[in-house]
Design an enzyme around this catalytic site. Structure first.
Site, PDB file in Angstrom:
ATOM      1  N   PRO A  64      81.550  74.296  -5.438  1.00  0.00           N
ATOM      2  CG  PRO A  64      80.432  74.542  -3.420  1.00  0.00           C
ATOM      3  CD  PRO A  64      80.220  74.540  -4.905  1.00  0.00           C
ATOM      4  CD  GLU A  65      86.010  72.242  -8.761  1.00  0.00           C
ATOM      5  OE1 GLU A  65      87.118  71.719  -8.916  1.00  0.00           O
ATOM      6  OE2 GLU A  65      85.492  72.991  -9.594  1.00  0.00           O
ATOM      7  CE  LYS A  75      84.106  67.641  -6.660  1.00  0.00           C
ATOM      8  NZ  LYS A  75      83.319  67.756  -7.912  1.00  0.00           N
ATOM      9  NE  ARG A 131      78.826  68.593 -14.892  1.00  0.00           N
ATOM     10  CZ  ARG A 131      77.574  68.220 -15.165  1.00  0.00           C
ATOM     11  NH1 ARG A 131      76.970  68.656 -16.242  1.00  0.00           N
ATOM     12  NH2 ARG A 131      76.945  67.414 -14.357  1.00  0.00           N
TER      13      ARG A 131
END
Length: 281
Positions: free
Chosen positions: A2-3, A54, A271
């Site tokens: 979720p962003e 967020k 990442r």
DNA sequence: TAAATCCTGTCA
DNA sequence: TGACAGGATTTA
């Protein structure tokens, strides 16, 4: 993961259906997911739902708030009367609740329920006085938000001030908030900029193109109701569709939509990072 | 600035 | 069965 578009989709759902409900009781199935005194929110009524980057803030009538960060796999799912339309939530979409990963259950009036699920337990829910929300570590240091108060001038200043790689920089919530791995990857692809480029090596023109690309992919994410590659669902338990139009995120070993070069995957700032080695330089 | 931490479903 | 993913915080 979720962003900004995903969390905003959750916010809209909660704002629509949760506001006006009174919290009657809370079942805490996993105490470590919740901090603060739960008795502070009993018998209080939801007055609004705000989002910062967020992070979500559910405001209550008694000047307390419930601050939430869903991190990777957190879900806030509302079941009950859909006040604006007067229909019931579809059981099929929500699935069986509570489930194994349901850690908190907020029992509301009119037989409505708000569930907090979190498979990986990275998220958090904090009960705090409304006026002290911005004293919480995450909210305290949040940078200007993409699509809202992040101006191009500020964006350019942030990029110019460091030689660190552009892609991890876009995801630094203290520098600018709302952008995560998916949209950072896709924005750099749209802007044709290599994720490892030192931020201060971008020309003013490239910065402008990237700023616009960021706006473009975030707006597409919002229009698609977010992306559900992982555990993301909105406040009614429904999936988004942006994962169907990922440009490079998760697309390693597939051809670049622009030039057919095979998309590469590298690790940057620990990442997963995806890019087209031909288009992005 | 880089690595460890939290955690569990998924995949090789 | 072990490696891996990953947001934000903490530690080195």
């Amino acid at each position: 993961m979720p962003e900004l578009p995903e969390v905003e989709s959750i916010r809209i759902g909660l704002q629509t259906y949760l506001v006006g409900h009174t919290i009657q009781n809370v079942t805490v199935r996993m105490p470590k997911m919740l901090s603060g005194d739960v008795t502070h929110i009993i018998e209080s009524t939801v007055t609004g739902v705000r989002r910062f980057g967020k992070g979500l803030v559910i405001d209550l009538s008694n000047n307390f708030s419930i601050a939430v960060h869903v991190k990777m796999t957190g879900q806030l799912i509302y079941t009950g009367p859909k006040v604006p339309r007067g229909t019931q939530v579809s059981k099929e979409k929500v699935g069986k609740l509570p489930k194994k990963a349901t850690h908190l259950i907020f029992h509301l009036d009119h037989d409505a329920v708000l569930y907090y699920n979190d498979q990986r337990q990275f998220g958090w829910v904090k009960i705090v006085e409304t006026e002290k929300v911005f004293e919480l570590p995450f909210f305290k240091d949040l940078g200007p938000e993409a699509l809202k108060d992040l101006t191009f001038e500020t964006f350019a200043k942030i990029l110019s001030s460091t030689k660190s790689a552009i892609k991890p920089l876009l995801m630094e919530q203290k520098k600018m908030s709302g952008v995560g791995n998916i949209y950072a990857n896709d924005a750099l692809y749209v802007a044709k900029i290599h994720p490892k480029r030192p931020a201060n090596s971008l020309t003013k023109e490239e910065m402008r193109v990237l700023f616009d690309a960021l706006e473009e992919v975030l707006k597409k994410g919002l229009a698609a109701g977010g992306s559900s590659e992982w555990a993301y669902v909105n406040a009614l338990g429904e999936e988004g569709s942006y994962q169907k139009i990922f440009l490079v995120y998760g697309k390693d070993n597939t051809p670049c939509p622009r030039c057919n070069t095979v998309i590469e995957r590298i690790t940057l700032g620990s990442r997963g990072t995806f890019f087209c080695p031909t288009c992005q330089s």
